[in-house]
Write an enzyme that holds these catalytic residues in place. Structure first.
Site, PDB file in Angstrom:
ATOM      1  N   LYS A 266       0.998  -1.232  -0.009  1.00  0.00           N
ATOM      2  CA  LYS A 266       0.081   0.017  -0.218  1.00  0.00           C
ATOM      3  C   LYS A 266       0.924   1.264  -0.179  1.00  0.00           C
ATOM      4  CE  LYS A 266      -3.763  -1.971   2.826  1.00  0.00           C
ATOM      5  NZ  LYS A 266      -4.891  -2.048   1.785  1.00  0.00           N
ATOM      6  N   ARG A 340     -10.302 -11.699   2.183  1.00  0.00           N
ATOM      7  CA  ARG A 340     -11.572 -12.597   1.391  1.00  0.00           C
ATOM      8  C   ARG A 340     -10.792 -13.983   1.596  1.00  0.00           C
ATOM      9  NH1 ARG A 340     -12.151  -9.216  -3.864  1.00  0.00           N
ATOM     10  NH2 ARG A 340     -12.091  -7.680  -2.100  1.00  0.00           N
TER      11      ARG A 340
HETATM   12  N1  BES Z   1      -7.913  -3.872   4.655  1.00  0.00           N
HETATM   13  C1  BES Z   1      -8.279  -3.441   3.393  1.00  0.00           C
HETATM   14  C2  BES Z   1      -9.536  -2.528   3.228  1.00  0.00           C
HETATM   15  C3  BES Z   1      -9.648  -1.508   4.130  1.00  0.00           C
HETATM   16  C4  BES Z   1      -9.560  -0.206   3.394  1.00  0.00           C
HETATM   17  C5  BES Z   1     -10.124  -1.704   5.505  1.00  0.00           C
HETATM   18  C6  BES Z   1      -9.550   1.024   4.077  1.00  0.00           C
HETATM   19  C7  BES Z   1     -10.111  -0.425   5.987  1.00  0.00           C
HETATM   20  C8  BES Z   1      -9.885   0.979   5.362  1.00  0.00           C
HETATM   21  C9  BES Z   1      -8.484  -4.782   2.683  1.00  0.00           C
HETATM   22  O1  BES Z   1      -7.353  -5.555   2.828  1.00  0.00           O
HETATM   23  C10 BES Z   1      -7.851  -4.020   1.035  1.00  0.00           C
HETATM   24  O2  BES Z   1      -6.487  -3.840   1.140  1.00  0.00           O
HETATM   25  N2  BES Z   1      -8.430  -4.275   0.070  1.00  0.00           N
HETATM   26  C11 BES Z   1      -8.287  -3.983  -1.062  1.00  0.00           C
HETATM   27  C12 BES Z   1      -9.015  -4.918  -2.047  1.00  0.00           C
HETATM   28  C13 BES Z   1      -8.644  -4.589  -3.776  1.00  0.00           C
HETATM   29  C14 BES Z   1      -7.082  -5.130  -3.776  1.00  0.00           C
HETATM   30  C15 BES Z   1      -9.568  -5.449  -4.476  1.00  0.00           C
HETATM   31  C16 BES Z   1      -8.960  -2.628  -1.532  1.00  0.00           C
HETATM   32  O3  BES Z   1     -10.048  -2.115  -0.955  1.00  0.00           O
HETATM   33  O4  BES Z   1      -8.183  -1.532  -1.831  1.00  0.00           O
HETATM   34 MN    MN Z   2      -5.399  -5.582   1.862  1.00  0.00          MN
END
Ligand code: BES
Ligand code: MN
Ligand code: ZN
Length: 488
Positions: A266, A340
């Protein structure tokens, strides 16, 4: 927290402070203050929702009264009351006081038991502070609540207050866990805390390590765990374990102790908030605590897969294919769609309980934050009855949900060329494709997914919400389980 029920009349009550809710428009107020507070003050106080005013009575033995607005009588709900109590209690603690009295407010449509539960929830949640990592506590803690009832309402108030205290203290447990940074809450530490809480309240607890997960074929969670030096844990909590005469309900919580994104790391900004990516796990522990302490006549199971998602020489990579416990093979399109993956194996594990229903709580998608912001969770389910029951629980608790469709048309977005499915379906409909992915592992039972991303850490303090960990979902799922227990 000491909560006691007293039946002293307000005019002879002794207390450093009393909290009174007032309507902006009513002739009959929730608390009768006429003899204690000047009519001119009461007339000037507009009683807008969560407006406060501290007054000093000239008669009686109450030293201060914190007036809290409830807005118009007709729109006053349980959540209005909870917010007002949460706002009022911070005025009390900011005054440096640790004990308060609060009469059961009279609000049409709310009985004394509900009122007692709701006031106690608002007071405990609103005065919550996270002091565990401070050398000196930063704020005054609340230690004593005297709930003022009548002899007629005393029994109901006692009951409601006890339930409110159990539920609110469970939410505070979940908040503490969400607030703890990843170096204070590894998967092992979280599993240890779960075992400790389980022992305290009488839950059965079992913790699987990576070797046991490998035996079960949990290739999805183990794939995510590869990049972390911390061992992954799979925590199983059970209330009324072994009671095959009771219907089983399973709660599953995403326990990513820290989500860096993995190899597809990230951006730096705000990454620290990913310490909260185990909030679904924290909620699940808190919900099981409630099930035990409220003695719910159900078999309730909590499944908590825990791991960190980190980049490393051993970490799983984009393009990897993982074989999940269900046998379904998953092509990893993004190492950041890890939630997931760990939930897939937990949902497969849930099958063995032949559950009446399964609900998962997960900070799953950034798309959910974009769609619903910080005050509503997304609800996706394969069962209309379960959807309805969760919506009813949301109305009661103020933990709002908004339904998104598990529309089969979107299924093709997660079809994979080389494996059975992909863990990402592109940016469009991100929360829905996340739900559809989970749905592939939840075909055998009624199931609902609560995407709580963005709800787990609050950016600000307001009402009974305090900046930081929220415990969002604990009261909602607890209310749903109580409803299931009531019409079993
Ligand atoms: N933990 C994150 C989602 C999240 C984002 C939680 C902001 C709390 C606040 C999750 O694991 C994630 O990174 N999701 C990705 C999925 C994507 C790669 C399909 C996302 O939402 O960017
Ligand atoms: Mn994630
Ligand atoms: Zn995550």
């Amino acid at each position: 927290m000491q909560v006691s029920i007293v039946t002293t009349a307000i005019k002879s009550l002794k207390s450093p402070v009393l909290i009174a809710g007032l309507f902006s428009d009513a002739v009959t107020q929730p608390v009768n203050l006429e003899t204690l507070v000047d009519a001119a003050i009461l007339a000037d106080f507009k009683a807008k929702p969560c407006q406060t005013l501290t007054v000093y009575p000239k008669t009686g033995s109450i030293e201060r009264i914190v007036l809290v607005g409830l807005g118009e009588q007709a729109s006053c709900t349980l959540d209005t009351v909870r917010c007002a109590a949460g706002t009022g209690v911070r005025v009390v603690t900011e005054l440096g006081l640790s004990a308060l009295a609060i009469p059961l407010w009279k609000v049409a449509g709310i009985d004394p038991q509900q009122m007692a539960q709701t006031l106690v929830e608002g007071l405990i949640l609103g005065s919550y502070t996270f002091n565990e990592l401070k050398s000196e506590p930063k704020t005054q803690a609340l230690a004593e609540i005297s709930l003022v009832a009548t002899t007629a309402s005393k029994a109901a108030a006692t009951h409601g207050a006890a339930e409110g205290q159990i539920i609110a203290e469970s939410v505070c447990l979940a908040r503490n866990l969400s607030n703890l940074p990843a170096n204070y809450l590894t998967p092992t530490m979280l599993a240890d805390i779960a075992e400790r809480v389980a022992a305290e309240v009488g839950l059965r607890a079992e913790v699987l390590g990576e070797a046991q997960m490998a035996e079960l074929g949990m290739g999805a969670i183990l794939g995510v765990a590869q990049g972390s030096d911390e061992e992954a844990k799979f925590v199983i909590l059970e209330h009324n374990a072994g009671r095959s005469d009771l219907p089983a309900y399973v709660v599953v919580g995403k326990g990513i102790n820290f989500d860096s994104g993995g190899i597809q790391i990230k951006g730096a900004e705000g990454m620290g908030a990913m310490k909260g990516d185990m909030s679904g796990a924290a909620d699940t522990l808190a919900i099981l605590r409630n099930a035990a302490l409220l003695s719910l006549p159900l078999h309730v199971v909590g499944l908590i897969p825990c791991t960190e998602n980190l980049p490393d020489g051993r970490a799983y990579k984009p393009g990897d294919v993982l074989k999940s416990m269900s046998g379904i093979t998953i092509e990893v399109i993004s190492t950041d769609a890890e939630g997931r993956l760990i939930l897939a194996d937990a949902l497969t594990y849930a099958k063995r309980y032949e559950p009446r229903a399964v609900v998962d709580l997960a900070t799953l998608t950034g798309a959910c934050v974009i769609a619903l912001g910080t005050s509503m969770a997304a609800l996706l389910s394969n069962n209309p009855e379960l959807t309805g029951a969760l919506k009813a629980a949301a109305a009661e608790t103020g933990e709002k949900v908004w339904e998104l469709p598990l529309e089969p048309e979107y299924e093709e977005l997660i079809d994979s060329d080389i494996a059975d499915i992909m863990n990402v379906g592109g940016r469009p409909a991100g929360t829905i494709t996340g739900g559809l992915f989970l749905g592939r592992f939840a075909k055998e039972f009624p199931w609902a997914h609560l995407d709580i991303a963005g709800k787990e850490l609050s950016p600000k303090t307001s009402g009974y919400t305090v900046k930081g960990g929220t415990g969002y979902g604990v009261r909602l799922v607890t209310a749903w389980l109580r409803a299931m227990a009531a019409n079993k």
